[in-house]
Write an enzyme that holds these catalytic residues in place. Structure first.
Site, PDB file in Angstrom:
ATOM      1  N   TYR A   1      -5.474   6.607  -6.833  1.00 54.54           N
ATOM      2  CA  TYR A   1      -5.848   6.354  -5.441  1.00 54.54           C
ATOM      3  C   TYR A   1      -7.245   5.767  -5.345  1.00 54.54           C
ATOM      4  CZ  TYR A   1      -5.951   7.648  -0.398  1.00 54.54           C
ATOM      5  OH  TYR A   1      -6.006   7.661   0.971  1.00 54.54           O
TER       6      TYR A   1
ATOM      7  N   TYR B   1       0.838  -1.212   0.000  1.00 55.62           N
ATOM      8  CA  TYR B   1       0.000   0.000   0.000  1.00 55.62           C
ATOM      9  C   TYR B   1       0.869   1.256   0.000  1.00 55.62           C
ATOM     10  CZ  TYR B   1      -4.017   2.926   1.120  1.00 55.62           C
ATOM     11  OH  TYR B   1      -5.025   3.864   1.080  1.00 55.62           O
TER      12      TYR B   1
END
Lengths: 100, 386
Positions: B338, B288
């Protein structure tokens, strides 16, 4: 916090803190989110490890001077409706100079 | 090892176009991504009996809305979490558990948002009592909190801003080979170093790019997945973890002891043990990366790199497609965009299935994925069907 994050006690007492501490980490903001903060650019915000135990976040003046481990002391800045707790770096010899 | 009937796999992935302005409702994005994922898996909306998703400050649509819009039948399980990037691996694992326990046959996990043209997480104020200590002083954006950790992490592990830059540069190489990626222009360390700071130590390329879009993955039993068009990506293990004192909201780190270690340090042992693999067995890593520093902290937290060695890992080329451990092979959230880590999961699925195209890692039997940046998050191990 409604209770102590370490023992869950709901009992509280007010204690006086020296406000002295050391910089645990810091950032210097070059692009602001709020209009009020935009007027301050660039500005430094530090996570301060207070000698009395807790950590706080606060702006450090002057901008860009703080380094990790630096000793800091409280420095109050008055705004129209509130007073901001900032910090300033204490020089290594412990003498921060006289107020201007 | 449990029986195949009790094991679950990801059988398909779906995306919408990623953009800076979708011009569409979030529900429209969600239904398209879910529909695409089902088509990829060779399934139909009527096959679905479970949905799971997440949202930050109500920036998305609940599962029942997607069920209604796509004309699904009865939902037997549902999860609508108020979480951000911590959620994707956790939700896929919960979906796999639901399938394994017979609570559902087909579960779709999705994330949909107009994260650029409408509510932007990067600058939104989170609800709760934590913000009163941050927002008045201009400490009021998520990147500032992650930057605060990054500065301490670099200091304590003896690494530098060039190590952050190496992540941005390394991932951009993959982005140039990914048609979906929002940032595809070349990036080298000189160009990175010439960028102005946004929040020091972060420059522009240290930060994800906020977008509109949606992504979804389909989970079903391994037995059933074997009869579907795509090779199964077996969900070998998953873990969620909030360390002690995770704070009052996702930006409240004042009670967190150690800014150099995030949730990955605390879930690592359980994650690998449950899957029956060792960190050295991992072929592909999708870590991540709302910001570059979280890749370094995640790689070290999972034990895929030694303490203080993650920057050198990138600088040495180990994260490249021909390196020891290809990492963030879609260009990551930094460059693809994102979608709060749902696309990080989808990329891991594509890699394990061997569908990575020009950015396919040569070895792809075992992939590790993480979801989340700071105090809490989740992770997952996917394996080929073996």
């Amino acid at each position: 916090m409604p209770s102590c994050p370490w023992c869950a006690s709901r009992g509280f007492e007010t204690v006086q803190s020296s406000g002295l501490g050391a910089v645990y980490s810091f950032v210097t903001v070059h692009a602001a989110v709020s209009a009020a903060a935009a007027a301050l650019l660039p500005y430094t915000v530090a996570t301060v490890q207070l000698d009395d135990g807790p950590r706080m976040v606060g702006r450090v003046e002057p901008t860009g001077q703080a380094r990790i481990g630096d000793r800091v002391r409280p420095h109050f800045v008055d705004h129209p409706d509130w007073t901001e707790l900032c910090f300033e770096v204490v020089p290594a010899d412990g003498f921060a100079g006289l107020p201007a | 090892m449990s029986s195949n009937r009790a094991r679950a796999a990801v059988a398909g992935v779906g995306y919408t176009a990623l953009s800076r302005r979708s011009g569409r409702s979030v529900l429209s994005l969600a239904t398209e991504a879910v529909g695409n994922a089902l088509a990829d898996a060779g399934l139909r909306p009527g096959d679905v009996d479970g949905l799971a998703s997440f949202m930050v400050m109500s920036d998305s649509v609940p599962c029942v809305a997607v069920s209604s819009a796509l004309g699904m039948g009865q939902l037997r399980t549902v999860l609508d979490l108020q979480l951000g990037g911590q959620a994707p691996c956790h939700l896929v694992w919960q979906a796999a558990q639901a399938v394994a326990h017979g609570d559902a046959n087909v579960v779709v996990v999705y994330r949909a948002l107009n994260g650029r043209s409408q509510q932007r997480v990067g600058t939104m104020h989170f609800a709760g009592e934590g913000g009163q200590y941050r927002y008045p002083i201009g400490y009021d954006a998520y990147l500032m909190y992650v930057a605060m950790w990054a500065q301490r992490f670099l200091y304590e592990t003896g690494q530098t801003a060039e190590d952050l830059g190496a992540v941005a540069v390394g991932q951009r190489w993959y982005a140039q080979r990914n048609d979906r990626a929002m940032r595809r222009e070349p990036l080298d360390l000189d160009a990175y170093s010439a960028e102005p700071y946004v929040v020091e130590p972060f420059r522009r390329s240290d930060c994800t790019v906020e977008i509109d879009g949606a992504c979804a993955v389909v989970i079903t039993s391994l037995d059933r997945a074997r009869d579907l068009p795509q090779r199964p990506a077996v969900v070998a293990s998953g873990c969620y973890r909030a360390g002690a004192h995770p704070g009052l909201d996702i930006g409240d780190h004042l009670l967190w002891e150690d800014y150099t270690r995030n949730y990955t340090s605390w879930l690592r042992d359980e994650l690998f043990a449950r899957a029956g693999v060792k960190s050295g067995d991992v072929d592909v890593a999708e870590i991540y990366d709302c910001f570059t520093s979280t890749v370094l902290i995640g790689l070290e937290g999972l034990g895929l790199c030694g303490r203080g060695e993650s920057g050198a890992f990138f600088r040495s080329g180990a994260a490249r497609i021909d390196g020891r451990l290809p990492t963030n092979t879609n260009g990551g959230l930094l460059a693809e965009g994102y979608l709060h880590g749902m696309n990080t999961v989808a990329e891991a699925v594509l890699q394990v299935q061997g569908r990575g195209g020009v950015r396919q890692a040569p070895r792809h039997e075992v992939a590790v994925v993480t979801s989340g940046a700071l105090m809490d998050g989740s992770a997952m191990i996917l394996t080929a069907d073996r």
